[in-house]
Design a protein around this motif. Structure first.
Motif, mmCIF file in Angstrom:
data_model
loop_
_atom_site.group_PDB
_atom_site.id
_atom_site.type_symbol
_atom_site.label_atom_id
_atom_site.label_comp_id
_atom_site.label_asym_id
_atom_site.label_seq_id
_atom_site.Cartn_x
_atom_site.Cartn_y
_atom_site.Cartn_z
ATOM 1 N N GLY A 67 0.758 -1.245 0.000
ATOM 2 C CA GLY A 67 0.000 0.000 0.000
ATOM 3 C C GLY A 67 0.787 1.292 0.000
ATOM 4 O O GLY A 67 0.249 2.333 0.382
ATOM 5 N N ALA A 68 2.035 1.286 -0.441
ATOM 6 C CA ALA A 68 2.824 2.521 -0.447
ATOM 7 C C ALA A 68 2.166 3.609 -1.291
ATOM 8 O O ALA A 68 2.146 4.778 -0.895
ATOM 9 C CB ALA A 68 4.234 2.231 -0.971
ATOM 10 N N PHE A 69 1.621 3.226 -2.457
ATOM 11 C CA PHE A 69 0.959 4.202 -3.314
ATOM 12 C C PHE A 69 -0.538 4.309 -2.979
ATOM 13 O O PHE A 69 -1.166 5.322 -3.284
ATOM 14 C CB PHE A 69 1.115 3.826 -4.782
ATOM 15 N N THR A 70 -1.084 3.273 -2.382
ATOM 16 C CA THR A 70 -2.507 3.246 -2.064
ATOM 17 C C THR A 70 -2.893 4.408 -1.162
ATOM 18 O O THR A 70 -3.913 5.077 -1.373
ATOM 19 C CB THR A 70 -2.875 1.917 -1.379
ATOM 20 N N ALA A 71 -2.086 4.658 -0.148
ATOM 21 C CA ALA A 71 -2.382 5.739 0.790
ATOM 22 C C ALA A 71 -2.413 7.085 0.087
ATOM 23 O O ALA A 71 -3.297 7.914 0.335
ATOM 24 C CB ALA A 71 -1.342 5.750 1.915
ATOM 25 N N ALA A 72 -1.461 7.313 -0.824
ATOM 26 C CA ALA A 72 -1.405 8.589 -1.542
ATOM 27 C C ALA A 72 -2.620 8.753 -2.465
ATOM 28 O O ALA A 72 -3.175 9.844 -2.588
ATOM 29 C CB ALA A 72 -0.112 8.687 -2.339
ATOM 30 N N ILE A 73 -3.028 7.671 -3.113
ATOM 31 C CA ILE A 73 -4.216 7.731 -3.965
ATOM 32 C C ILE A 73 -5.449 8.058 -3.141
ATOM 33 O O ILE A 73 -6.272 8.899 -3.521
ATOM 34 C CB ILE A 73 -4.409 6.404 -4.723
ATOM 35 N N TYR A 100 -7.106 -0.732 4.088
ATOM 36 C CA TYR A 100 -7.858 0.260 3.319
ATOM 37 C C TYR A 100 -9.230 -0.300 2.930
ATOM 38 O O TYR A 100 -9.414 -0.768 1.807
ATOM 39 C CB TYR A 100 -7.082 0.664 2.063
ATOM 40 N N PRO A 101 -10.196 -0.250 3.827
ATOM 41 C CA PRO A 101 -11.517 -0.831 3.549
ATOM 42 C C PRO A 101 -12.272 -0.140 2.419
ATOM 43 O O PRO A 101 -13.210 -0.723 1.877
ATOM 44 C CB PRO A 101 -12.251 -0.679 4.886
ATOM 45 N N ASP A 102 -11.887 1.077 2.037
ATOM 46 C CA ASP A 102 -12.582 1.776 0.957
ATOM 47 C C ASP A 102 -12.032 1.424 -0.422
ATOM 48 O O ASP A 102 -12.569 1.884 -1.437
ATOM 49 C CB ASP A 102 -12.478 3.295 1.160
ATOM 50 N N VAL A 103 -10.973 0.626 -0.457
ATOM 51 C CA VAL A 103 -10.371 0.238 -1.735
ATOM 52 C C VAL A 103 -10.915 -1.114 -2.168
ATOM 53 O O VAL A 103 -11.018 -2.045 -1.362
ATOM 54 C CB VAL A 103 -8.831 0.175 -1.617
ATOM 55 N N ASP A 104 -11.259 -1.229 -3.427
ATOM 56 C CA ASP A 104 -11.723 -2.494 -4.004
ATOM 57 C C ASP A 104 -10.485 -3.314 -4.374
ATOM 58 O O ASP A 104 -9.857 -3.070 -5.411
ATOM 59 C CB ASP A 104 -12.585 -2.197 -5.237
ATOM 60 N N VAL A 105 -10.115 -4.253 -3.518
ATOM 61 C CA VAL A 105 -8.898 -5.044 -3.713
ATOM 62 C C VAL A 105 -9.252 -6.363 -4.416
ATOM 63 O O VAL A 105 -10.120 -7.103 -3.945
ATOM 64 C CB VAL A 105 -8.199 -5.332 -2.367
ATOM 65 N N VAL A 106 -8.560 -6.632 -5.497
ATOM 66 C CA VAL A 106 -8.823 -7.839 -6.284
ATOM 67 C C VAL A 106 -7.525 -8.623 -6.459
ATOM 68 O O VAL A 106 -6.487 -8.042 -6.785
ATOM 69 C CB VAL A 106 -9.384 -7.487 -7.674
ATOM 70 N N VAL A 107 -7.582 -9.927 -6.224
ATOM 71 C CA VAL A 107 -6.437 -10.795 -6.500
ATOM 72 C C VAL A 107 -6.539 -11.231 -7.955
ATOM 73 O O VAL A 107 -7.414 -12.021 -8.322
ATOM 74 C CB VAL A 107 -6.422 -12.016 -5.566
ATOM 75 N N ALA A 108 -5.669 -10.687 -8.785
ATOM 76 C CA ALA A 108 -5.724 -10.973 -10.221
ATOM 77 C C ALA A 108 -4.408 -10.592 -10.861
ATOM 78 O O ALA A 108 -3.611 -9.837 -10.302
ATOM 79 C CB ALA A 108 -6.876 -10.205 -10.881
ATOM 80 N N ASP A 109 -4.182 -11.112 -12.058
ATOM 81 C CA ASP A 109 -3.015 -10.783 -12.867
ATOM 82 C C ASP A 109 -3.306 -9.479 -13.613
ATOM 83 O O ASP A 109 -4.400 -9.299 -14.159
ATOM 84 C CB ASP A 109 -2.771 -11.921 -13.865
ATOM 85 N N ALA A 110 -2.335 -8.578 -13.659
ATOM 86 C CA ALA A 110 -2.531 -7.295 -14.346
ATOM 87 C C ALA A 110 -2.874 -7.474 -15.816
ATOM 88 O O ALA A 110 -3.521 -6.613 -16.423
ATOM 89 C CB ALA A 110 -1.282 -6.434 -14.197
ATOM 90 N N ARG A 111 -2.457 -8.583 -16.413
ATOM 91 C CA ARG A 111 -2.780 -8.832 -17.824
ATOM 92 C C ARG A 111 -4.272 -9.002 -18.045
ATOM 93 O O ARG A 111 -4.759 -8.859 -19.175
ATOM 94 C CB ARG A 111 -2.034 -10.076 -18.312
ATOM 95 N N ASN A 112 -5.016 -9.287 -16.981
ATOM 96 C CA ASN A 112 -6.457 -9.496 -17.084
ATOM 97 C C ASN A 112 -7.239 -8.247 -16.677
ATOM 98 O O ASN A 112 -8.401 -8.336 -16.281
ATOM 99 C CB ASN A 112 -6.878 -10.670 -16.196
ATOM 100 N N LEU A 113 -6.623 -7.087 -16.790
ATOM 101 C CA LEU A 113 -7.253 -5.858 -16.323
ATOM 102 C C LEU A 113 -8.581 -5.582 -16.995
ATOM 103 O O LEU A 113 -9.545 -5.180 -16.337
ATOM 104 C CB LEU A 113 -6.294 -4.681 -16.532
#
Length: 216
Positions: A67-73, A100-113
């Protein structure tokens, strides 16, 4: 495979615990994590500068880690829009969802964006922020992820990613730059963020090309 983390989440872990988790995941899979410590806040502020301060944007974060960038976003959004974090590491994703409960976290490969967005009824993202370890990717994987990025980014959207200064002239870094230039009409480099460990810089990429050649 795509997994959405549930809404019931434990209390947030302390930052020191996240640094420990980051180091542990590096030793488990160094070619996926590719760093021994998370990025610092100074770099996070630079890499997330393209997140709009107004409106209701859809922000996609690739490879958020702990979450290093998550907090800034989240600070820039201030409760507006949507923030989707795509993380392939299930342990990182669980830590992120707890913190970060307000973030929609998904376990997935970035290629499947594209598929991840479609599942949520979205066509394109207004901004995509990447913390992915490009230097650890094969040329084919790098191309596939960047193709997924340009396919999912709105025409006037922005894609940002970073690289460590000491690797700037190494073959993987040079290949990444060529790949970005081939896929975006505008690629601008930030100043060096000396406060990060190690020092890093950011690529700001705008106006994705509709059909881009591979960056080999």
């Amino acid at each position: 495979m795509t997994t959405v983390l549930g809404a019931t989440r434990p209390a947030a872990a302390a930052p020191a615990a996240h640094r420990t988790a980051f180091l542990r995941e590096f030793f488990r899979d160094p070619f996926t994590v590719a760093a021994v410590t998370p990025s610092g806040e100074p770099l996070a502020d630079v890499v997330t500068a393209t997140v709009p301060r107004t409106g209701e944007p859809l922000i996609v974060e690739l490879g958020p880690g702990t979450g290093a960038f998550t907090a800034a976003i989240q600070r820039r959004l201030a409760g507006r829009g949507r923030h989707l974090a795509v993380e392939v590491n299930e342990r990182f994703a669980a830590l992120l969802a707890a913190r970060y409960p307000d973030v929609d976290v998904v376990v997935a490969d970035a290629r499947n964006l594209r598929h991840v967005l479609a599942q949520r009824g979205h066509r394109q993202a207004d901004a995509i922020v990447s913390g992915l370890p490009w230097a650890a990717f094969t040329p084919g994987l790098q191309d596939d992820v960047l193709d997924a990025v340009t396919d999912a980014l709105a025409p006037q959207g922005a894609f940002t990613t970073f690289a460590y200064t000491y690797t700037r002239w190494a073959p993987p870094a040079r290949r990444l730059r060529r790949s970005l230039v081939s896929r975006f009409e505008e690629v601008v480099l930030s100043r060096t963020v000396w406060a990060n460990v190690p020092p890093a810089f950011v690529y700001y990429c705008r106006r994705p090309r509709t059909s881009a050649p591979a960056g080999g």
